[in-house]
Design an enzyme around this catalytic site. Sequence first.
Site, short mmCIF file in Angstrom:
data_model
loop_
_atom_site.label_atom_id
_atom_site.label_comp_id
_atom_site.label_asym_id
_atom_site.label_seq_id
_atom_site.Cartn_x
_atom_site.Cartn_y
_atom_site.Cartn_z
N ASP A 280 47.53 26.55 25.38
CA ASP A 280 47.93 27.12 24.09
C ASP A 280 47.45 28.55 23.93
O ASP A 280 48.06 29.35 23.22
CB ASP A 280 47.37 26.27 22.94
CG ASP A 280 48.01 24.89 22.87
OD1 ASP A 280 48.86 24.58 23.73
OD2 ASP A 280 47.67 24.13 21.95
N SER A 281 46.32 28.88 24.57
CA SER A 281 45.71 30.20 24.43
C SER A 281 46.19 31.19 25.48
O SER A 281 45.56 32.24 25.69
CB SER A 281 44.19 30.07 24.56
OG SER A 281 43.86 29.54 25.85
N PHE B 131 45.89 35.08 25.59
CA PHE B 131 44.61 35.78 25.51
C PHE B 131 43.56 35.27 26.49
O PHE B 131 42.61 35.99 26.79
CB PHE B 131 44.06 35.69 24.09
CG PHE B 131 45.05 36.06 23.03
CD1 PHE B 131 45.54 37.36 22.95
CD2 PHE B 131 45.53 35.13 22.12
CE1 PHE B 131 46.46 37.72 21.98
CE2 PHE B 131 46.45 35.47 21.15
CZ PHE B 131 46.93 36.76 21.08
N SER C 256 43.48 22.75 30.74
CA SER C 256 44.73 22.01 30.89
C SER C 256 45.84 22.81 30.24
O SER C 256 45.61 23.52 29.26
CB SER C 256 44.61 20.64 30.22
OG SER C 256 45.82 19.92 30.32
N GLU D 241 31.09 26.46 32.73
CA GLU D 241 31.03 27.20 31.45
C GLU D 241 30.04 28.37 31.46
O GLU D 241 29.30 28.59 30.50
CB GLU D 241 30.70 26.23 30.31
CG GLU D 241 31.75 25.14 30.15
CD GLU D 241 31.62 24.34 28.87
OE1 GLU D 241 30.99 24.84 27.92
OE2 GLU D 241 32.16 23.23 28.81
N TYR E 162 45.11 15.36 20.18
CA TYR E 162 44.66 16.64 19.61
C TYR E 162 44.71 16.51 18.09
O TYR E 162 45.76 16.22 17.52
CB TYR E 162 45.62 17.73 20.09
CG TYR E 162 45.10 19.13 20.04
CD1 TYR E 162 44.51 19.71 21.16
CD2 TYR E 162 45.21 19.89 18.89
CE1 TYR E 162 44.06 21.02 21.13
CE2 TYR E 162 44.76 21.20 18.85
CZ TYR E 162 44.18 21.76 19.97
OH TYR E 162 43.73 23.05 19.95
#
Length: 600
Positions: free
Chosen positions: A245-246, A249, A261, A310, A520
């Site tokens: 979705d991102s 960016f 994912s 991370e 979600y």
Amino acid sequence: PPPPPPRLRWRSSFEMVADAVYGDAKISRQDIMKWNGWGYSDSRFLFNKKGQGEFTGKRYRLSGMILPSLKDWFEATFGTSLQHKTPATPTLNVSAVPPPNLVEPFVEELKVAGVAASHDPEGRVFRSHGHCLHEIFALREGRIGRVPDLVVWPNCHNDVVKIVELACKYNVCLMPYGGGTSVSSALECPLEETRSVVSLDTSQMNRILWIDEKNLTVHVEAGIIGQDLERQLNESGYCTGHEPDSMEFSSLGGWVATRASGMKKNIYGNIEDLVVHIKMVTPRGVIEKSCQGPRMSTGPDIHHFIMGSEGTLGVVTEVTMKIRPLPEYQKYGSIVFPNFQQGVSCLREVARQRCAPASIRLMDNEQFQFGHALKPQVSSIFTSFLDGLKKFYITKFKGFEPHHLCVATLLFEGDREKVLQHEKQVYDIAAKFGGLAAGEDNGQRGYMLTFVIAYLRDLGMDYYVIGESFETSVPWDRVLDLCRNVKERIVRECKERGVQFPPFSTCRVTQTYDAGACVYFYFAFNYRGLADPLHVYERVEHEAREEILANGGSLSHHHGVGKLRKEWMREAVSTVGLGMLQSVKEYVDPNNIFGNRNLL
């Protein structure tokens, strides 16, 4: 190879987005993006003087359009009034930014090495946060917490090696920064960190180094932004197919570091399926495999120490990924179901038969109503008449209850003939569960809304509404119970904590697997009358996560852990599993140079 001929031209999902080519300017991203909200500075939802919803800018297909239903939905859902506003702080107060804690010999040696660096206050604030609610809420109110003391911009892998060597030499804390889209508090500087904190911005490491057409792989620097990677590959006739979705960016390195994912994982796979080779710089040296073979049986896969780490072990600098030729044909679709239960049963059967299209996502009724509120003003009486006929057919003739029906959006890709066969197979399955084909337009609109929905949170905060999303993966036999119980838990917790208006509590099934699905959630509420709305929100979200875990859901499907969810890590991976992760950290980074304190 040359681009495909016009008749085979693939309609990219990102044709509605203006290319974000950042060039060589080191701070150009912060020039075109909001410092205290989501996305591009010129793109936002607002209510105009007539009270009509609008979406500004020219970057998206929704840009410049009137949204006639948004105001009524917004006021009815949240109990808000357009008379009650709480606008964001318009500009950053530079004097509120803490002065930098610099290690001068470190800075001097960076200059000698030719590595660009800056302690400009705006640049430091821009890289001090991700997009959790509490991070953006604080910035909107002009509250600046702990920020990095310095920003550095490596241009290549060797620059990163030098930066890490110097950080070890001078005991400087490094925090990798990719696209800044984290929703797990991963980019927050730890308050207990007393060392100089340096944000290592990978944005200048944004080149495709080679494309191997024989092996269908691409070797890329990890700082490249998703939409730039796809655009450049498309120009050569290829794609990765990875569309989180991102994607506008977020960076390739960020995808690897968080085990990302994408919406089209059914065809292309998740990031762990796409990655062939990773190069990462750690305080112990460079980690990489000896060859770029597709699979090796050489003990535990070291890539799985890197994916999901991370930013705690090092910096991902270069990645080799699988690529595919651009699909010949792309087709959207949608299916309306009488209720969520039948929709989930359909998705389960599609997964069982292993015939899922590139993307299949099921919205519950609340999200369907939400999506309907974002429908643009119709351009003609004829279009409006057809919409009315469709609604009449579904609700009157077929007997679907408007407050129970739900919708699945579909995207098919591939060879034209196979796509059409695949489409028939999926619609035939849907019919067995009461599903009706609802048209390509609804499917395409639902897919495109993915990229503008994040902008709505800023609109909400303008009118005392705060909200967030969170996700999980869950076995198929627990999907319905988990969805119901988590939504009910949110409503109950809000009421017990003094929220005056019923919250917006909704979910969708976004990805399907053989053994389960990703669910979600969105939740938001009107916080007028609350003395400490952020505390209330955080407690409700905490209880929602407890409910997810109690119902057999995972700690995260793709958002990652960061600092926000690490209290549950022991429960998620076991005491021994957590000890294994800590042992890797202690060996690779004994002095905690990568000290963002995520995961552990």
